[in-house]
Design an enzyme around this catalytic site. Structure first.
Site, mmCIF file in Angstrom:
data_model
loop_
_atom_site.group_PDB
_atom_site.id
_atom_site.type_symbol
_atom_site.label_atom_id
_atom_site.label_comp_id
_atom_site.label_asym_id
_atom_site.label_seq_id
_atom_site.Cartn_x
_atom_site.Cartn_y
_atom_site.Cartn_z
ATOM 1 N NE ARG A 8 8.623 -2.465 12.218
ATOM 2 C CZ ARG A 8 7.523 -3.099 11.821
ATOM 3 N NH1 ARG A 8 7.467 -3.634 10.611
ATOM 4 N NH2 ARG A 8 6.470 -3.194 12.602
ATOM 5 C CB VAL A 9 6.326 0.682 6.438
ATOM 6 C CG1 VAL A 9 5.786 2.031 6.880
ATOM 7 C CG2 VAL A 9 7.406 0.850 5.401
ATOM 8 C CB SER A 10 5.218 -4.619 7.193
ATOM 9 O OG SER A 10 5.088 -4.510 8.591
ATOM 10 C CB THR A 11 4.834 -4.260 2.408
ATOM 11 O OG1 THR A 11 3.869 -3.204 2.403
ATOM 12 C CG2 THR A 11 4.325 -5.423 3.239
ATOM 13 C CD GLN A 14 2.725 -1.313 5.299
ATOM 14 O OE1 GLN A 14 3.816 -1.706 5.683
ATOM 15 N NE2 GLN A 14 1.605 -1.523 5.963
#
Length: 57
Positions: A8-11, A14
């Site tokens: 998982r990445v936030s944005t 990324q």
């Protein structure tokens, strides 16, 4: 016993590439991935991963 991974990445800026590469090198058969803020509690791919788990996974 299956081995699953979660990346998982936030944005959108990324990349999941490094996480996925590490999970695959750890012999994960299936990698669930998503781009969603850590502040969000509704993580659909994480929920799918948990639902896919069986005893011993």
């Amino acid at each position: 016993m299956a081995v699953y991974g979660y990346a998982r990445v936030s944005t959108d800026g990324q990349s999941l590439t490094a996480q996925i590469a590490e999970l695959k090198s750890a012999k994960c058969e299936k990698v669930f991935q998503e781009k969603i803020s850590g502040a969000q509690s509704d993580r659909k791919q994480l929920s799918r991963l948990i639902a896919a788990l069986a005893k011993g996974d």
